[in-house]
Design an enzyme around this catalytic site. Structure first.
Site, PDB file in Angstrom:
ATOM      1  N   GLY A   1       0.847  -1.299   0.005  1.00  0.00           N
ATOM      2  CA  GLY A   1      -0.148   0.029  -0.052  1.00  0.00           C
ATOM      3  C   GLY A   1       0.791   1.229  -0.036  1.00  0.00           C
ATOM      4  O   GLY A   1       0.578   2.185   0.694  1.00  0.00           O
TER       5      GLY A   1
ATOM      6  N   GLY B   1      -0.902   4.724  -0.132  1.00  0.00           N
ATOM      7  CA  GLY B   1      -1.739   5.097   0.602  1.00  0.00           C
ATOM      8  C   GLY B   1      -0.998   6.368   1.739  1.00  0.00           C
ATOM      9  O   GLY B   1       0.127   6.496   1.339  1.00  0.00           O
TER      10      GLY B   1
ATOM     11  N   SER C   1      -4.761  -1.846   3.286  1.00  0.00           N
ATOM     12  CA  SER C   1      -5.889  -2.584   3.686  1.00  0.00           C
ATOM     13  C   SER C   1      -7.163  -1.485   3.193  1.00  0.00           C
ATOM     14  O   SER C   1      -7.136  -0.418   2.937  1.00  0.00           O
ATOM     15  CB  SER C   1      -5.910  -2.573   5.460  1.00  0.00           C
TER      16      SER C   1
ATOM     17  N   TYR D   1     -15.492  -1.819   9.381  1.00  0.00           N
ATOM     18  CA  TYR D   1     -14.099  -1.555   9.494  1.00  0.00           C
ATOM     19  C   TYR D   1     -13.643  -1.893  10.678  1.00  0.00           C
ATOM     20  O   TYR D   1     -12.325  -2.698  10.588  1.00  0.00           O
ATOM     21  CB  TYR D   1     -13.696  -0.006   9.315  1.00  0.00           C
TER      22      TYR D   1
ATOM     23  N   LYS E   1     -10.601  -4.951  10.462  1.00  0.00           N
ATOM     24  CA  LYS E   1      -9.224  -4.986  11.402  1.00  0.00           C
ATOM     25  C   LYS E   1      -8.927  -5.867  12.310  1.00  0.00           C
ATOM     26  O   LYS E   1      -7.877  -6.375  12.471  1.00  0.00           O
ATOM     27  CB  LYS E   1      -9.329  -3.364  11.825  1.00  0.00           C
TER      28      LYS E   1
ATOM     29  N   PRO F   1      -3.201   2.204  15.340  1.00  0.00           N
ATOM     30  CA  PRO F   1      -2.997   3.504  15.298  1.00  0.00           C
ATOM     31  C   PRO F   1      -4.511   4.074  15.797  1.00  0.00           C
ATOM     32  O   PRO F   1      -5.378   3.422  15.386  1.00  0.00           O
ATOM     33  CB  PRO F   1      -2.919   4.250  13.818  1.00  0.00           C
TER      34      PRO F   1
END
Length: 339
Positions: free
Chosen positions: A9, A12, A84, A156, A160, A185
């Site tokens: 990623g 991102g 992700s 979401y 995760k 985070p």
């Protein structure tokens, strides 16, 4: 010879700052993107900050397919698995996010194990460190786990949690030399590199553009994207980090606090930032027409705090002041013409 790190990623928000920080520290960096058409703008943004050139290469790989991962990871010392799926608005089918997050993590970590990578650092989220849907407000740490099977939770948070659980299970069952660390985070803000930025930045973008009907009673632990990148690299290299989770969290702030910071520091540039508070019922009414607003309505007035004491004590990590993060985020949005 410099060690080689793959960042999944790489186009991102967090991924690109991980690439920048790795380059700054002298690593050879590979970055995956879903399509190599992304290489030119991403490389341009990174090189504009004085990094990249011969130390950065790009590979095409998608979380939903096997192709490309073995080639991208072969010969790497470390992998930062940042990629992700992220949906700001709640999808009709949660599996559109959960499936790619879980299967992508298994693909990347499986390829890393096969290639003999020393350590994988995976970006999870504090969405995976919840204390329970009905739990009272309080402080979460790394011992807390969200119930990924709780269908009352958003897709979401479930994605995760399920992806992180699957990653730990795979490492445990493989029983090899490849180690895993996860970074969790909170709300990630800070400078954007282009107008293609993370959904988390919409908190500041909506305030700066006046796209909220007053200031809602929403609050978050804020962490700077540059500090998140720093924590990934500390977790990648510190012996004590192996097999651990680390929450990346700075100070808690309500959106009203952030609005005050913006008006105080940016003056006329922040003249669209609301000054009035928005009653909860207004936000819920707006949520009927705005799926992005609806997705956060359940958090109105809640203070679900998170502590980064473990990262600070074990890895010497320090989050920067929240005002610096919020103002730098706003200034970068102005600079790229996003507001």
């Amino acid at each position: 010879m410099a060690e080689t790190v793959l960042v999944t990623g790489g186009s991102g928000y967090i991924g690109s700052w991980c690439v920048i920080e790795l380059l700054r520290r002298g690593y050879q960096v590979r970055a995956t993107v879903r399509n190599l058409a992304s290489e030119t703008p991403v490389r341009g943004a990174i090189e504009a900050l004085g990094h990249g050139h011969g130390a950065l290469s790009f590979y095409a790989a998608n979380l939903t397919r096997d192709e490309g991962w073995d080639e991208a990871i072969a010969g790497c010392d470390f992998v930062l698995h940042v990629a992700s799926p992220l949906a700001v608005a709640e999808p009709r089918d949660p599996m559109t996010i959960i499936g790619p997050a879980r299967d992508g993590a298994l693909r990347v970590i499986g390829a890393a194990i096969k290639a003999g990578v020393k350590r994988v650092v995976m970006t999870s989220s504090v969405a995976a460190t919840g204390r329970g849907y009905d739990a009272p407000d309080g402080v979460s740490d790394e011992t807390c786990w969200t119930d990924g099977e709780d269908t009352r939770l958003g897709a979401y948070a479930r994605s995760k949690t399920i992806a992180e659980r699957a990653a730990w299970d795979l490492i445990a069952s493989a029983g090899g030399a490849t180690q895993l660390v996860t970074i969790n985070p909170t709300l990630v803000l800070g400078p954007v590199l282009s107008r293609d930025f993370s959904g988390s930045v919409q908190v500041i973008e909506r305030l700066m553009a006046g796209r909220v009907p007053g200031i809602p009673r929403l609050g978050f632990n804020v962490v700077d994207v540059r500090d998140v990148a720093d924590l990934h690299i500390r977790a990648m290299t510190a012996e004590a980090a192996a097999g651990e989770r680390f929450i990346a969290a700075g100070a808690w702030a309500w959106m009203g606090d952030m609005a005050s910071m913006l008006r105080a520091r940016l003056g006329a540039q922040a003249n669209k930032v609301p000054t009035r508070k928005a009653p909860d019922f207004v936000l819920r009414l707006v949520g009927v027409f705005d799926k992005e607003v609806a997705s956060v309505a359940g958090s109105l007035g809640r203070k679900r705090d998170h502590t980064s004491a473990k990262a600070q004590e074990a890895l010497g990590w320090r989050p920067r002041p929240i005002e610096e993060t919020v103002v730098d985020c706003a200034r970068s949005l102005l600079a790229v013409g996003a507001v």
